[in-house]
Design an enzyme around this catalytic site. Structure first.
Site, PDB file in Angstrom:
ATOM      1  N   SER A 183      14.678  42.571 -18.618  1.00 28.25           N
ATOM      2  CA  SER A 183      14.963  42.300 -17.205  1.00 28.25           C
ATOM      3  C   SER A 183      16.213  41.470 -16.966  1.00 28.25           C
ATOM      4  CB  SER A 183      13.754  41.637 -16.546  1.00 28.25           C
ATOM      5  OG  SER A 183      13.380  40.490 -17.263  1.00 28.25           O
ATOM      6  N   HIS A 211      10.434  47.560 -15.549  1.00 29.73           N
ATOM      7  CA  HIS A 211      11.744  47.914 -14.973  1.00 29.73           C
ATOM      8  C   HIS A 211      12.189  49.311 -15.392  1.00 29.73           C
ATOM      9  CE1 HIS A 211      12.923  44.086 -13.127  1.00 29.73           C
ATOM     10  NE2 HIS A 211      12.296  43.499 -14.141  1.00 29.73           N
ATOM     11  N   LYS A 242       7.475  47.135  -8.178  1.00 21.90           N
ATOM     12  CA  LYS A 242       8.921  47.375  -8.230  1.00 21.90           C
ATOM     13  C   LYS A 242       9.176  48.794  -7.695  1.00 21.90           C
ATOM     14  CE  LYS A 242       9.367  44.211 -12.191  1.00 21.90           C
ATOM     15  NZ  LYS A 242       9.549  42.950 -11.488  1.00 21.90           N
TER      16      LYS A 242
HETATM   17  C1  LIG Z   1       9.176  43.142 -17.522  1.00 21.10           C
HETATM   18  C2  LIG Z   1       8.240  42.584 -16.506  1.00 21.10           C
HETATM   19  N1  LIG Z   1       6.933  42.563 -16.774  1.00 21.10           N
HETATM   20  C3  LIG Z   1       6.043  42.083 -15.898  1.00 21.10           C
HETATM   21  C4  LIG Z   1       6.437  41.595 -14.676  1.00 21.10           C
HETATM   22  C5  LIG Z   1       5.409  41.068 -13.722  1.00 21.10           C
HETATM   23  O1  LIG Z   1       5.125  42.052 -12.783  1.00 21.10           O
HETATM   24  P1  LIG Z   1       4.170  41.717 -11.550  1.00 21.10           P
HETATM   25  O2  LIG Z   1       5.069  41.275 -10.442  1.00 21.10           O
HETATM   26  O3  LIG Z   1       3.459  43.002 -11.266  1.00 21.10           O
HETATM   27  O4  LIG Z   1       3.243  40.659 -11.998  1.00 21.10           O
HETATM   28  C6  LIG Z   1       7.781  41.611 -14.326  1.00 21.10           C
HETATM   29  C7  LIG Z   1       8.197  41.082 -13.014  1.00 21.10           C
HETATM   30  O5  LIG Z   1       9.219  40.511 -12.821  1.00 21.10           O
HETATM   31  C8  LIG Z   1       8.710  42.114 -15.265  1.00 21.10           C
HETATM   32  O6  LIG Z   1      10.005  42.128 -14.995  1.00 21.10           O
END
Ligand SMILES: Cc1ncc(COP(=O)(O)O)c(C=O)c1O
Length: 404
Positions: A183, A211, A242
């Protein structure tokens, strides 16, 4: 003020003086390519995960409203205690189909999904092997686990991963954890290599594709599709917050046995409510839009390539990558925050990230693309980047603009 109050105030003051205090900007319109922001008027959004522009898609909104009408606000408890709604099961079927796995199980966030699946799969004879740049929720999932050993390998270093796997003698289970798209860097996991190593060493691969889903691969099915290995990843976690509607929610897609075990054992499933039906219904609609509109994915890819190339042409040096995240390293945290403020003053909403989210000295502006952005938005945003880059000394020499 109490002693605790004073300590907390000092901590907050420290964040302010180091320029790392985060503000909430208030949006007065739905998430989209352009939003009205309190105090700033209309701004172009280059900082959301609304990759396909589905957060305010009419089908997604209508499905959520219908879900609320038909099923009310929620289960008012945990699924096994109070029941589940048909849309939960239908959504899980849709996610499994999209991921090419046997089954899927939803959670109220991907954060929860990671904290559920990692400790459940990592028993005391498991070695966890995790990429150093994995998302915080994967890291916390590891922290909550009680495996035999925890190993962290340098980012995408396949030789180090091989070494780690070789060192796992005497462990019953080896669990490799990787983000699909990282990310903060915007780069993709080296999934074919990871899968090959996993097969050679009898390891399980878990990919957090938050992502990647809706973003990479010709039809937006994520990193596995991008690399032509759909159906070969043991466990995929992802978010509904997202590309898939942007509301909230997460999932684990895996075999029937893994999902069943999670339903029986994982703590965020056993001790926390189900997804609200509004979210389950709107996420289902988002998955349907994704399936029906591969052109949105192509548009996202085109926007990303164009903006990345235009940034390069104007003298910026964005990190390379195949996802819709385009980071521009600017050095110090205060500089990243100053740049994002200057861009916001020019009507472009893009966030600066600094230490401790990224290593010291590698603060960055993280641009995120969306299929909903029109050429006019991209051109206006680029012009603002060039102006700010020039003004702040990030672009010593202007080489002229790029036309779309
Ligand atoms: C790679 C990754 N995993 C998990 C999450 C967490 O997602 P959620 O908002 O559904 O908890 C994010 C959110 O930024 C993320 O970028």
């Amino acid at each position: 003020m109490s002693a605790l109050g004073c300590e907390i105030r000092d901590e907050l003051d420290k964040l302010r003086t180091t320029g790392t205090y985060k503000q909430f900007n208030v949006l007065e319109t739905p998430q989209g390519p352009v939003v009205r922001m309190a105090g700033h008027g209309e701004v172009i959004v280059l900082s959301s995960n609304n990759y396909l522009g589905l957060a305010d898609h009419p089908d997604v909104v209508a499905a959520g409203i219908e879900g609320l009408r038909r099923y009310g606000a929620g289960t008012a408890s945990v699924r096994f205690i109070c029941g589940t709604f048909a849309p939960h099961l239908e959504l899980e079927r849709d996610i499994a189909d999209l991921s090419e796995t046997e089954s899927a199980l939803t959670y109220v966030s991907c954060w929860n999904a990671n904290e559920a699946v990692i400790p459940t799969l990592a028993d005391d004879r498991t070695v966890i092997i995790s990429d150093e740049l994995n998302h915080a929720s994967v890291i916390d999932g590891v922290r909550l686990s009680k495996p035999q050993r925890k190993l962290v390998y340098p980012h995408s270093d396949m030789a180090a991963l091989r070494e780690a796997l070789r060192s796992c003698t005497g462990s019953r289970r080896k669990l490799i954890l990787t983000d699909g798209v990282f990310s903060m860097e915007g780069d993709l996991a080296r999934l074919p290599d990871i899968l090959e190593l996993a097969r050679a060493h009898d390891a399980i691969v878990l990919v957090d594709d938050s992502h990647g889903v809706g973003v990479v691969g010709a039809t937006g099915r994520g990193v596995a599709e991008h690399f032509g290995v759909l159906g070969q990843v043991d466990v995929i976690t992802g978010t509904l917050g997202k590309a898939l509607g942007g509301a909230a929610g997460g999932y684990v897609a895996a075999t029937e046995e893994v999902c069943d075990l999670l339903a029986q054992r994982s703590r965020p499933q056993l001790f926390s409510n189900a997804l609200p039906p509004t979210v389950a219904c709107s996420a289902r609609a988002a998955v349907q839009v994704l399936r029906a509109r591969p052109d949105l994915v192509s548009r996202l890819h085109e926007n990303t390539s164009w903006f990345r190339a235009a940034l390069r042409e104007t003298g910026f040096a964005p990190l390379p990558g195949d996802a819709a995240i385009i980071p521009i390293i600017v050095g110090e945290t205060a500089r990243a925050i100053e740049l994002s403020q200057k861009l916001l003053d020019r009507g472009v909403f893009v966030t600066g990230f600094g230490y401790p989210v990224v290593p010291e000295g590698t603060a960055r502006i993280r641009v995120q693309m969306s299929a909903a952005l029109e050429p006019v938005h991209l051109e206006r945003a680029l012009a603002a980047f060039v102006e700010v880059g020039h003004e702040s000394g990030l672009l010593p020499v202007l080489k002229g603009g790029a036309k779309r």
